[in-house]
Design a protein around this motif. Structure first.
Motif, PDB file in Angstrom:
ATOM      1  N   UNK A  18      17.825  -1.552 -23.181  1.00 28.64           N
ATOM      2  CA  UNK A  18      19.061  -0.847 -23.532  1.00 28.64           C
ATOM      3  C   UNK A  18      18.839   0.214 -24.601  1.00 28.64           C
ATOM      4  N   UNK A  19      17.741   0.126 -25.348  1.00 23.69           N
ATOM      5  CA  UNK A  19      17.432   1.162 -26.338  1.00 23.69           C
ATOM      6  C   UNK A  19      17.068   2.491 -25.678  1.00 23.69           C
ATOM      7  N   UNK A  20      16.705   2.455 -24.393  1.00 24.68           N
ATOM      8  CA  UNK A  20      16.376   3.681 -23.673  1.00 24.68           C
ATOM      9  C   UNK A  20      17.607   4.360 -23.091  1.00 24.68           C
ATOM     10  N   UNK A  21      18.680   3.609 -22.926  1.00 25.41           N
ATOM     11  CA  UNK A  21      19.884   4.141 -22.286  1.00 25.41           C
ATOM     12  C   UNK A  21      20.443   5.287 -23.129  1.00 25.41           C
ATOM     13  N   UNK A  22      20.710   6.401 -22.451  1.00 25.09           N
ATOM     14  CA  UNK A  22      21.255   7.570 -23.137  1.00 25.09           C
ATOM     15  C   UNK A  22      20.662   8.844 -22.575  1.00 25.09           C
ATOM     16  N   UNK A  92      10.732   5.496 -31.563  1.00 26.46           N
ATOM     17  CA  UNK A  92      10.540   5.534 -33.012  1.00 26.46           C
ATOM     18  C   UNK A  92      11.750   6.200 -33.664  1.00 26.46           C
ATOM     19  N   UNK A  93      11.685   6.381 -34.966  1.00 26.86           N
ATOM     20  CA  UNK A  93      12.786   6.998 -35.711  1.00 26.86           C
ATOM     21  C   UNK A  93      14.111   6.293 -35.425  1.00 26.86           C
ATOM     22  N   UNK A  94      14.101   4.965 -35.532  1.00 26.57           N
ATOM     23  CA  UNK A  94      15.288   4.135 -35.299  1.00 26.57           C
ATOM     24  C   UNK A  94      15.874   4.390 -33.905  1.00 26.57           C
TER      25      UNK A  94
END
Length: 114
Positions: A18-22, A92-94
């Motif tokens: 889900x961190x990739x979604x966007x 990276x970078x939050x």
């Protein structure tokens, strides 16, 4: 006496990080023509769909392709125009910067659009 259920949920729906979604934006330069700069926008949707848009800055050409994808902790498995690729990634970078390493060894940096 115990009850058991035979409702085995064997749905093998692909997983997505889900961190990739966007929406992610990066740029690239053609190796043969350094004036050929391309802005690339990648959209990863939660449902495993998405799109890839390439815009050639000086030529004004735009190419939009639909994609499907899933991921594990280090690899995005994406199908674009019927071709499955395994693309390495590092967030990276939050989770605001995405580095993709393509099968041929090229790497690009993308930033998240809010």
């Amino acid at each position: 006496m115990s009850c058991s259920s035979d409702d085995n949920d064997n749905s093998s729906a692909p997983t997505v990080n889900s961190d990739l979604v966007g929406t992610w934006v990066g740029s690239g330069v053609d190796d043969e023509d350094p004036l050929m700069v391309t802005i690339q926008t990648i959209v990863f949707n939660q449902d495993g769909t998405g799109s890839l848009t390439d815009v050639v800055v000086l030529g004004g050409e735009t190419n939009v392709s639909e994609l499907t994808w899933y991921s594990n902790a280090t690899t995005i498995f994406g199908t674009l125009e019927g071709q499955l690729d395994e693309i390495g990634y590092v967030l990276s970078e939050q989770n605001q910067q995405l580095e993709l390493t393509f099968p041929e060894g090229d790497a690009n940096i993308y930033v998240r659009l809010e």
